[in-house]
Design a protein around this motif. Sequence first.
Motif, PDB file in Angstrom:
ATOM      1  N   UNK A   3       0.292  -1.396  -0.159  1.00 54.91           N
ATOM      2  CA  UNK A   3      -0.332   0.184   0.475  1.00 54.91           C
ATOM      3  C   UNK A   3       0.883   0.756  -0.249  1.00 54.91           C
ATOM      4  N   UNK A   4       1.023   1.655  -1.350  1.00 55.95           N
ATOM      5  CA  UNK A   4       1.579   3.413  -1.502  1.00 55.95           C
ATOM      6  C   UNK A   4       1.218   4.114   0.036  1.00 55.95           C
ATOM      7  N   UNK A   5       0.302   3.983   0.258  1.00 53.02           N
ATOM      8  CA  UNK A   5       0.156   4.967   1.996  1.00 53.02           C
ATOM      9  C   UNK A   5       1.067   4.528   3.488  1.00 53.02           C
ATOM     10  N   UNK A 220       7.799  13.059  -3.799  1.00 53.93           N
ATOM     11  CA  UNK A 220       6.979  13.990  -4.187  1.00 53.93           C
ATOM     12  C   UNK A 220       5.378  14.880  -3.738  1.00 53.93           C
ATOM     13  N   UNK A 222       5.583  15.831  -1.392  1.00 57.54           N
ATOM     14  CA  UNK A 222       6.488  17.456  -0.213  1.00 57.54           C
ATOM     15  C   UNK A 222       6.845  18.282  -1.680  1.00 57.54           C
TER      16      UNK A 222
ATOM     17  N   UNK B  48      -7.050   5.709   2.814  1.00 60.42           N
ATOM     18  CA  UNK B  48      -5.910   5.766   1.644  1.00 60.42           C
ATOM     19  C   UNK B  48      -5.990   5.531   0.809  1.00 60.42           C
ATOM     20  N   UNK B  52      -4.068   8.305  -2.157  1.00 58.60           N
ATOM     21  CA  UNK B  52      -3.643   8.455  -2.814  1.00 58.60           C
ATOM     22  C   UNK B  52      -3.712   9.075  -4.461  1.00 58.60           C
ATOM     23  N   UNK B  57      -0.925   9.703  -7.022  1.00 55.23           N
ATOM     24  CA  UNK B  57      -0.196   8.391  -6.783  1.00 55.23           C
ATOM     25  C   UNK B  57      -0.907   7.458  -7.737  1.00 55.23           C
ATOM     26  N   UNK B  58      -2.213   7.274  -7.313  1.00 60.59           N
ATOM     27  CA  UNK B  58      -2.871   6.342  -8.125  1.00 60.59           C
ATOM     28  C   UNK B  58      -3.603   7.111  -9.058  1.00 60.59           C
ATOM     29  N   UNK B  77       2.660  13.899  -9.948  1.00 64.64           N
ATOM     30  CA  UNK B  77       2.306  13.804  -8.486  1.00 64.64           C
ATOM     31  C   UNK B  77       2.940  15.241  -7.380  1.00 64.64           C
ATOM     32  N   UNK B  87       0.614  16.654   3.090  1.00 66.24           N
ATOM     33  CA  UNK B  87      -0.524  15.356   3.362  1.00 66.24           C
ATOM     34  C   UNK B  87       1.044  15.199   4.651  1.00 66.24           C
ATOM     35  N   UNK B  89       1.076  10.589   6.388  1.00 71.91           N
ATOM     36  CA  UNK B  89       1.344   9.026   5.748  1.00 71.91           C
ATOM     37  C   UNK B  89       0.590   8.372   6.869  1.00 71.91           C
TER      38      UNK B  89
END
Lengths: 338, 260
Positions: A3-5, A220, A222, B48, B52, B57-58, B77, B87, B89
């Motif tokens: 999960x990218x998060x 990215x 940021x 989440x 994203x 990111x998605x 992005x 954000x 995380x």
Amino acid sequence: MMDIGNTSTRTDPSAAIPARPGIGARFNVIVTIVLLLVLVFAPAFAKNFFVFQMTLWLIYAIAILALNLLTGSSGQVSLGHSAFYAIGAYTAAILLNETGLNYVLTLPVAALFGFVAGFLFGFPALRLTGVALAMATFALAVATPAIIKLHVFEEWTGGVQGLFVDKPRAPFGLPISDDAWLYYLTLAVGVLVFLFGLSLLNSRTGRACLALRDNPIAASAMGVNVALYKTLIFGVSAAIASIAGALSAIAIQFVAVDSFTFHLAILLFVGMVVGGIGWLPGSLVGAAFVVFVPNIADGISQGLSGAVFGGLLLLVIFVLPNGAKQIATWLSAQFGAK
Amino acid sequence: MTHRSETVLDVQDVHVEFSGIIALDGVSFGIAQDEILGLIGPNGAGKTTLFNCLSRLYHPSRGDILLGGTSILQWPAHQIARAGIGRTFQNVALFGDLTVRDNISVGMHALTRGNLVSDALRLPMSRRTEARIRTETEELAELLEIADVLEVTAANLPFGTQKRVELARALASKPRILLMDEPAGGLNQEEVFLLGELMKRVRTEFKTSILLVEHHMGLVMSIADHVVALNFGKKLAEGTPAEIQAHPQVIEAYLGGGDA
Ligand SMILES: Nc1ncnc2c1ncn2[C@@H]1O[C@H](COP(=O)(O)OP(=O)(O)OP(=O)(O)O)[C@@H](O)[C@H]1O
Ligand SMILES: [Mg+2]
């Protein structure tokens, strides 16, 4: 599932350890001054041949610093910096032979060519990380000698014959030998390149590179353009390697294909690791290792010099996995503690 | 329903699918100026994933995301921070080997300008930028009570402190919209309370809207102005905290097992 998060970093809730111990700062200043004094006065006490060896050492240190700036900041690994070194060497040699350009002025031209080459190579390399990037750069190193020998370039590069360059004389009637002059020129360039790298690392640009190395997704988020900074730092690194190559052409007065095989690329990589990745002054130590240790190994046993070199390298990696940086950190903490 | 001012960010019919798994299925809602919007839902609900999408990111397979009326779906992005969306995380994504100071400084990347040559030669422009970054980094560290660890490597800090560093880094870009993914996760009761106070303070001092993903219902219900509940990628309900707490389907989603 990834999960990218959830891009968690290490969590080591141990005691807080300062990253840059301020206490070691004065120690660092003293070491720097002593080192500079030694570097400035050494030629006065050395034979010309040894001065030449020291010049080579500094040239390697510049090339290793180039690699260190790349890997230490952005985490990109290159096993192909011999290619950019070669670009610098041929740029300088060709300019000196074909135009009346002053040898000092060939350095910025070499840097520019190196930057463009590195930047362009950095683009396709963007898709690659870690081992794949190492392989792609290695391919570049392997291809370089063959490209230089290509028929179309032969007229310029001299093909297998190589190119000869005139030896620069000490200017302004300075009472030093030509070898000493070359040494001081290299030292001056080295100091400038070092200061350049240091300021870059401690700037907005440098932090962007460090950030993308540690966590590209967060970087990215940021606002860091990861692709742009990766290619920029690749270009800068190639430019510096190219300067080292140009200096080598001037110092050795000869440019030959055989000097730019992947063997050189590997030596630069070894030098970076021995010096300590991410610690710019370590480049001097790493360069000393790859320039002087083979000579020492030869002295110990001609036939087994490769084995002696390998053995010493193994020893360093086992005892000091972070290279000379490890000793420096330790000393800095010992002497810095009031 | 209470009156809500005009929306600054609109999520419209967003769909996201991962090789067979539908993570978001036609989700729509808006966030108003200076609002704290709670986004809740059981594990795997797609919270989440939505963040994203907002971070680019998605890329949603359908639908649109509008920031101040403009679609963000064409932007890369790295342009999102510049556009005013910051954000944190879910499990903290700091730059582990960098100091707290450097972490927060990178947060100012989008707000500042510079180039390689000027930076490496320390030209006046870069020195001014550096001075500004230094001052604002220290102010933020002061606000988040992490001034004493500015020179510490981020990875060496306790989790709670890392979360404050991450918030400081997100605030460094002066976001108009702040996305926070489970900021209370791993915090104790007192820290959660302080976090709530801090978020309210941030909202007024930074004039920012906050989109809060959180499992800690006490926190969400006490500070959110508006709540959106997701389940299995779909919006279940939307309304004031009181309305959501009383919503039968929300109660069922949380108590009725599922894959949580
Ligand atoms: N990169 C990915 N590849 C494949 N599936 C993914 C990816 N990211 C998320 N998913 C899936 O999408 C669904 C939604 O996940 P998401 O992380 O958005 O949930 P969440 O609401 O944030 O849950 P939690 O409360 O546990 O953080 C899950 O089924 C998850 O496994
Ligand atoms: Mg989540």
